[in-house]
Design an enzyme around this catalytic site. Structure first.
Site, PDB file in Angstrom:
ATOM      1  NE  ARG A  40      -8.316  -0.866   0.990  1.00 28.30           N
ATOM      2  CZ  ARG A  40      -8.407   0.006   1.966  1.00 28.30           C
ATOM      3  NH1 ARG A  40      -8.963   1.186   1.746  1.00 28.30           N
ATOM      4  NH2 ARG A  40      -7.942  -0.261   3.156  1.00 28.30           N
ATOM      5  NE  ARG A  88      -2.813  -0.235   3.283  1.00 20.96           N
ATOM      6  CZ  ARG A  88      -3.980  -0.855   3.121  1.00 20.96           C
ATOM      7  NH1 ARG A  88      -4.960  -0.263   2.489  1.00 20.96           N
ATOM      8  NH2 ARG A  88      -4.161  -2.067   3.607  1.00 20.96           N
ATOM      9  CE1 TYR A 148     -10.600  -6.244   4.166  1.00 20.73           C
ATOM     10  CE2 TYR A 148     -10.180  -4.600   2.473  1.00 20.73           C
ATOM     11  CZ  TYR A 148     -10.031  -5.876   2.965  1.00 20.73           C
ATOM     12  OH  TYR A 148      -9.297  -6.782   2.238  1.00 20.73           O
ATOM     13  CB  CYS A 196     -28.090  -5.233  -7.970  1.00 18.93           C
ATOM     14  SG  CYS A 196     -28.967  -4.272  -9.165  1.00 18.93           S
ATOM     15  CD  GLU A 197     -24.239  -7.690  -2.977  1.00 20.86           C
ATOM     16  OE1 GLU A 197     -24.040  -7.529  -1.756  1.00 20.86           O
ATOM     17  OE2 GLU A 197     -23.758  -8.617  -3.640  1.00 20.86           O
ATOM     18  CE1 TYR A 255      -3.278  -5.606  -0.931  1.00 18.91           C
ATOM     19  CE2 TYR A 255      -2.996  -3.478   0.141  1.00 18.91           C
ATOM     20  CZ  TYR A 255      -2.533  -4.746  -0.135  1.00 18.91           C
ATOM     21  OH  TYR A 255      -1.336  -5.164   0.375  1.00 18.91           O
TER      22      TYR A 255
HETATM   23  N1  LLP Z   1       3.588  -9.050   3.080  1.00 22.49           N
HETATM   24  C1  LLP Z   1       2.654  -9.991   3.259  1.00 22.49           C
HETATM   25  C2  LLP Z   1       3.057 -11.362   3.575  1.00 22.49           C
HETATM   26  C3  LLP Z   1       1.288  -9.655   3.163  1.00 22.49           C
HETATM   27  O1  LLP Z   1       0.363 -10.591   3.354  1.00 22.49           O
HETATM   28  C4  LLP Z   1       0.912  -8.325   2.847  1.00 22.49           C
HETATM   29  C5  LLP Z   1      -0.485  -7.939   2.711  1.00 22.49           C
HETATM   30  C6  LLP Z   1       1.947  -7.381   2.640  1.00 22.49           C
HETATM   31  C7  LLP Z   1       3.266  -7.778   2.771  1.00 22.49           C
HETATM   32  C8  LLP Z   1       1.676  -5.959   2.257  1.00 22.49           C
HETATM   33  O2  LLP Z   1       0.867  -5.261   3.116  1.00 22.49           O
HETATM   34  P1  LLP Z   1       0.694  -3.680   2.905  1.00 22.49           P
HETATM   35  O3  LLP Z   1       2.061  -3.065   3.011  1.00 22.49           O
HETATM   36  O4  LLP Z   1       0.108  -3.444   1.562  1.00 22.49           O
HETATM   37  O5  LLP Z   1      -0.215  -3.273   3.990  1.00 22.49           O
HETATM   38  N2  LLP Z   1      -7.004  -5.953   0.997  1.00 22.49           N
HETATM   39  C9  LLP Z   1      -6.607  -5.251   2.215  1.00 22.49           C
HETATM   40  C10 LLP Z   1      -5.150  -5.440   2.507  1.00 22.49           C
HETATM   41  C11 LLP Z   1      -4.734  -6.890   2.650  1.00 22.49           C
HETATM   42  C12 LLP Z   1      -3.258  -7.068   2.798  1.00 22.49           C
HETATM   43  C13 LLP Z   1      -2.855  -8.499   2.699  1.00 22.49           C
HETATM   44  N3  LLP Z   1      -1.464  -8.742   2.896  1.00 22.49           N
HETATM   45  C14 LLP Z   1      -6.978  -3.784   2.079  1.00 22.49           C
HETATM   46  O6  LLP Z   1      -7.556  -3.396   1.050  1.00 22.49           O
HETATM   47  O7  LLP Z   1      -6.746  -2.994   2.981  1.00 22.49           O
END
Ligand code: LLP
Length: 428
Positions: free
Chosen positions: A320, A285, A324, A351-352, A380
């Site tokens: 998102r 992110r 969430y 449609c939700e 994401y």
């Molecule tokens: N490393 C591993 C092993 C992970 O599972 C993840 C994210 C990251 C790194 C990177 O995380 P970040 O730096 O992006 O926070 N869909 C959710 C986020 C799920 C993240 C899953 N794993 C959202 O939209 O907030």
């Protein structure tokens, strides 16, 4: 506050030096627009901050955040490595030009044929369970085969319960107290463990849990090194670095953060006699989140029991908020400065009832035909998009230095039937 908003003298939202409404005209809506420069800046900010304090440092881009090949090329050019969590992500990374030695595979619930695939591609495997270790030992010749393990540091954090990946409820990693045994077992099987990894969750703006987890990972590494006689080449602290989504949220001060984490790293590697290993982090992110916006056009204003601003995107394009309850800042692209004077619901076209981008959100007066930008749509967003409600996935556009380029074509209705087969007996 740093929502990476660029506004020109006329109050219009600009991205990559282009008036964003021009991009909507050229490519249609909804459309994801990604600012190349911002990705590069984000990468360099993290890289420079950490290498200032510890030279042996690598960024592994968590490509699940945005696996578009052009985005991956930008990060490859910057020198990034990759955190891949599926064979598909390994395949994508190779296609984007990352050499196998720049990819770390951290899967969970991995099948044997997937282990075979990762092995064939010469990519380092970060194992998530004893089961995986045992099965890998039958698939490859373990003699001197390099591996790493993901451990659960018993610290978890994240912007939502679904995004917390450490602690007793988490499906990820090896139990902290079992770690020395597991490493010993790996060595007994002939493997050469060279790394240790943890990832505590996602969307974290508070440095505290990171510091706790870093301390915990180093304690586990120290314990493992002494009991199982392991020489670590790297310690991987995972990703999770948050970005502000709300105007009132603060940024994670990256320089201070880097200093605090590297201090812990240096002190504890010294204390435990771990030598001079690499420090890895795996941001997703942080690198791409604020580099994109999702442009969507208002098509229906409905004064029902509430006031709904109906737009041409939905949770099929940005999941998102529905999944969430996440906040994404929304601005009318033609007058970003105008203050919100009316609380409205911004509703998608799925449609939700849960398909809302915002509830009770103060927005300036908008009318049908206006363009809205949903900010921070780089991570994401496209990667979690779907064709739900049989809506083709929108186009992705890259902007840089006043130029725009298509990096993913808008899907067509025909794309909805890709791979579908009507059995002969049902044909018309
Ligand atoms: N490393 C591993 C092993 C992970 O599972 C993840 C994210 C990251 C790194 C990177 O995380 P970040 O730096 O992006 O926070 N869909 C959710 C986020 C799920 C993240 C899953 N794993 C959202 O939209 O907030």
């Amino acid at each position: 506050m740093d929502l990476n908003l660029k506004i020109n003298g006329n109050g219009k939202l600009v991205i990559g030096n282009i008036d964003s409404s021009k991009i909507a005209e050229e490519y249609g809506t909804p459309v994801y627009i990604t600012d190349e420069k911002r990705i590069r800046e984000n990468y360099r900010r993290v890289f420079n901050a950490f290498t200032k304090y510890h030279e042996k440092f690598k960024i592994l881009y968590a490509c699940k955040a945005n696996p578009n090949l052009a985005v991956m090329r930008i990060l490859e050019e910057e020198g990034s490595s990759i955190d891949a969590v599926s064979p598909g992500e390994v395949y994508t990374s190779l296609k984007a030009g990352f050499s196998p030695d720049r990819i770390l595979f951290t899967g969970n619930n991995v099948k044997n044929d997937e282990l075979e695939f990762i092995n064939e591609k010469n990519v380092l495997i970060n194992l998530d369970s004893i089961s995986q270790l045992e099965r890998l030992s039958k698939i490859v010749d373990p003699e001197n085969y390099k591996i790493s393990f993901r451990v659960n540091p018993m610290v978890g954090a994240g912007h939502h319960a679904h995004c917390i990946t450490g602690g007793v409820m988490s499906k990820f990693g090896i139990k902290e107290e079992e770690a020395p045994e597991v490493y010993k077992k790996a060595v007994d099987l002939g493997f050469k463990p060279i790394g240790i990894h943890s990832h505590i969750g996602s969307g974290i703006l508070d440095p505290k849990p990171f510091k706790l987890a870093s301390n915990a990972l180093l304690d586990i590494a120290g314990n493992v090194a002494s009991k199982a006689d392991i020489d670590f080449e790297f310690l991987d602290f995972g990703g999770g670095l948050g970005i502000p989504y709300k105007p009132e949220e603060n940024i994670l001060e990256i320089d201070k953060f880097a200093k605090e984490i590297t201090d812990i790293f240096k002190t504890k590697t010294g204390e435990y006699g771990l030598g001079n290993p690499y420090l890895y982090i795996e941001p997703g992110r942080y690198l791409v989140g604020d580099a994109s916006v999702l442009l969507t056009r208002v098509n229906t204003i409905k004064n029902s029991y509430r006031k709904f601003i109906g737009v041409d995107a939905g949770f099929n394009t940005l999941l998102r908020p529905a999944m969430y309850d996440s906040y994404h800042h929304i601005v009318p692209v033609n007058n970003v400065f105008e203050k919100g004077n009316e609380k409205v619901d911004v509703a998608g076209n799925v449609c939700e009832s849960g398909d809302l981008f915002a509830r009770d959100r103060p927005l300036p007066k908008v009318k049908e035909g206006d363009l809205l930008a949903i900010l921070n749509a780089g991570a994401y967003s496209f990667s979690m998009a779907s064709q739900y409600n049989s809506r083709p996935i929108p186009a992705e556009v890259l902007v840089n230095k006043g130029k725009s380029e298509l990096i993913r074509e808008r899907e067509t209705f025909e794309d909805l039937f890709n791979k579908q087969i009507i059995p002969k007996r049902l044909e018309k």
